[in-house]
Enzyme design. Structure first.
Site, PDB file in Angstrom:
ATOM      1  CD  GLU A   1      57.636 -21.213  20.296  1.00  0.00           C
ATOM      2  OE1 GLU A   1      56.845 -20.453  19.795  1.00  0.00           O
ATOM      3  OE2 GLU A   1      57.300 -22.050  20.752  1.00  0.00           O
TER       4      GLU A   1
ATOM      5  CB  CYS B   1      53.877 -21.853  18.378  1.00  0.00           C
ATOM      6  SG  CYS B   1      53.822 -22.370  19.996  1.00  0.00           S
TER       7      CYS B   1
END
Length: 543
Positions: free
Chosen positions: A293, A327
């Site tokens: 990720e 994020c």
């Protein structure tokens, strides 16, 4: 051998404590913060059953109080990475052979330890080491980490139940083996829960792990490692090392028994990992699993039907909680002209009401960014925007690192939807908005979909159902986590499995059953009860 089929029902998410005035949890957390600040931790690496100390000690400072020393960690080198691999491979056979219920019990016990006596310590080390306020630490270092541990046990139990059908005269079964080798877990600074989940999800599946956290997350990582050991994790199953990235990669990616990498971090680093692994394929025993990720340039698209208070609240929380270092943080917003002035006014008012400062003062909404490198990078983006004739800083823009790495939350309005701060990941408390013609929603959708290479999170805010449906369809590939009438942050384990595609990663959805499949290698076993004794089939006979 296990006798019985053991059930691990779907758990409930760990309740979030509110740390309200006079609450027992607030009192205890403040006591632990004082305790942690009054001592200097001596933090070793954990390799096999050993606490490894070196001559290279690195100081840990709170980002919001850069002159205070929380302790020191012992940095390693290539020899320590090799030792960690050796320790992992040495533990591999016995760990893989351990019964499923015993493996599950270790991680469920760790979850209970965090939910109980270690809760203020996981939160406290996260607050001080990563500059998270009490609420952000609670939802991360306590609740999300507990949820990862408990839900992963449930999900893996469901995988183990999945078995093939059997025809007459035979029995078919599927076993889910760990990977053949060791798994490398590389974890970021911004979420303690990610730091805990990446090594433990692979280990739960029977794998052995070399874990390298970001240097700026070592303080909370070592606390979690201590909890795992208390919960009964055998020596060598997870090995915690503190080395630089190139050294780690040089040893791990050239090792014959490298079996996979579980990564959260920058797109550039992940791309380099993938390239290196590809070049080394002929050296490996098996094809490694590559799970990552990476970055995001997360959007909020506002329709002309939206309520300005809803929009402003989603942006103030989504862009500025944990200083925009999620994020998933809202980083670019597209505002229709009919409500733009109202939204801008509310954003300015909201930012001006924020209190900025240390985590020990629980009234502060915003704290410090993680380190000087991050501070300098974010400040450069703001300074460049101040010089851009197409940009206006509506609020914020100040920065001061004399006592801690404080960036004032900043809202930029741009007339150029392709401006740098609309396209590049900043990873700080900077939100850029672009005002579009309220009657050009289709053009705004196209901008959202094509401006950024990332596709992690995003949201649509609207009271018009047709607009919501159109955005949901048009932006199908633009975000792995898509939110309707909400901020694009705050994914909860078991509720919103997290991950994105395009330049945002492999979208293997941490916090779901999908992620665990990546750490398993299935074997099909067929047993025939009455084997044939003649090769001839009936079709060969004419009479």
């Amino acid at each position: 051998m296990s006798i019985g089929t053991f059930s691990y029902p779907l758990p409930a998410n760990e309740p979030v404590l509110n740390y309200g005035p006079g609450s027992a949890e607030k009192k205890r957390l403040k006591e632990v913060l004082a305790e942690l600040k009054n001592e200097q931790a001596d933090i070793p690496m954990y390799i096999g059953g050993r606490e490894v100390r070196t001559e290279k000690k690195v100081a840990i400072h709170p980002p919001h109080e850069n002159k205070h020393v929380l302790g020191h960690f012992h940095a390693g080198d290539a020899t320590h990475v090799q030792q960690a691999i050796d320790a992992a491979l040495g533990a591999r056979e016995s760990w893989a052979a351990m019964s499923w219920e015993s493996r599950a019990g270790i991680f469920l016990k760790a979850a209970d330890l965090i939910a109980g006596k270690y809760r203020p310590y996981m939160n406290g080390t996260t607050m001080l080491g990563q500059s998270k306020n009490a609420y952000q630490a609670e939802i991360d270092a306590a609740c999300e980490l507990i949820d990862f541990l408990r839900f992963n046990v449930h999900f893996l139990g469901e995988i183990y139940k999945q078995q093939p059908v059997s025809g007459p005269g035979m029995h078919n079964r599927m076993e889910y083996r760990p990977l053949e080798g060791f798994v490398l877990a590389v974890t970021p600074f911004n979420f303690t829960a990610i730091g805990g989940n990446l090594p433990t999800s692979a280990a739960l599946c029977g794998n052995v792990v070399v874990w390298k956290p970001a240097n700026t997350q070592v303080y909370s990582a070592q606390m979690f490692m201590r909890i795992l050991r208390e919960a009964g994790l055998p020596d060598g199953v997870i090995n915690l090392v503190y080395v630089d990235g190139p050294t780690l990669g040089e040893v791990c990616f050239n090792h014959r028994d490298f079996a996979g990498v579980h990564f959260t971090g920058s797109t550039g680093v992940f791309n380099k990992m993938w390239e290196t692994i590809g070049k080394n394929m002929s050296s490996y025993r098996t094809y490694p699993r590559i799970v990552g990720e990476t970055g995001g340039k997360d959007f909020v698209l506002v329709h002309k039907s939206a309520n300005a208070d809803v929009v402003a609240t989603a942006l103030l929380r989504g862009a500025f909680e944990f200083q925009g270092q999620k994020c998933s943080a809202a980083s670019r917003a597209y505002i229709p002209s009919n409500i733009a002035e109202d939204v801008k006014a509310k954003l300015v008012e909201g930012v001006k009401s924020f209190k900025v400062g240390t985590v020990e003062d629980f009234t502060n909404f915003v704290n410090a960014v993680i380190d000087e490198k991050s501070f300098d990078k974010i400040r450069q983006y703001i300074d460049d925007a101040a010089k851009d004739p197409n940009a206006t800083i509506l609020v914020g823009g100040d920065a001061d690192k004399s006592k801690g790495y404080f960036i004032q939350p900043t809202v930029i309005e741009t007339k150029n939807p392709q401006s740098v701060t609309m396209c590049e990941e900043i990873f700080g408390p900077v939100l850029t908005i672009y005002v579009y013609d309220e009657n050009e929603f289709e053009q705004a959708l196209e901008l959202v979909d094509t401006t950024s290479p990332y596709a992690l999170t995003g949201s649509i805010i609207s009271t018009d159902r047709a607009a919501i449906e159109r955005a949901t369809v048009k932006l199908k590939q633009a975000a792995g986590n898509f939110y309707i009438n909400d901020k694009p942050t705050g994914a909860v384990v078991g509720q919103q499995p997290f991950g994105g595609a395009r330049a945002s990663g492999t979208n293997d959805k941490a916090g779901s059953i999908l992620n665990l499949y990546r750490w398993l290698s299935a074997r099909t076993i067929k047993e025939t009860f009455q084997p044939p004794v003649d090769y001839r089939y009936a079709f060969l006979q004419e009479q």
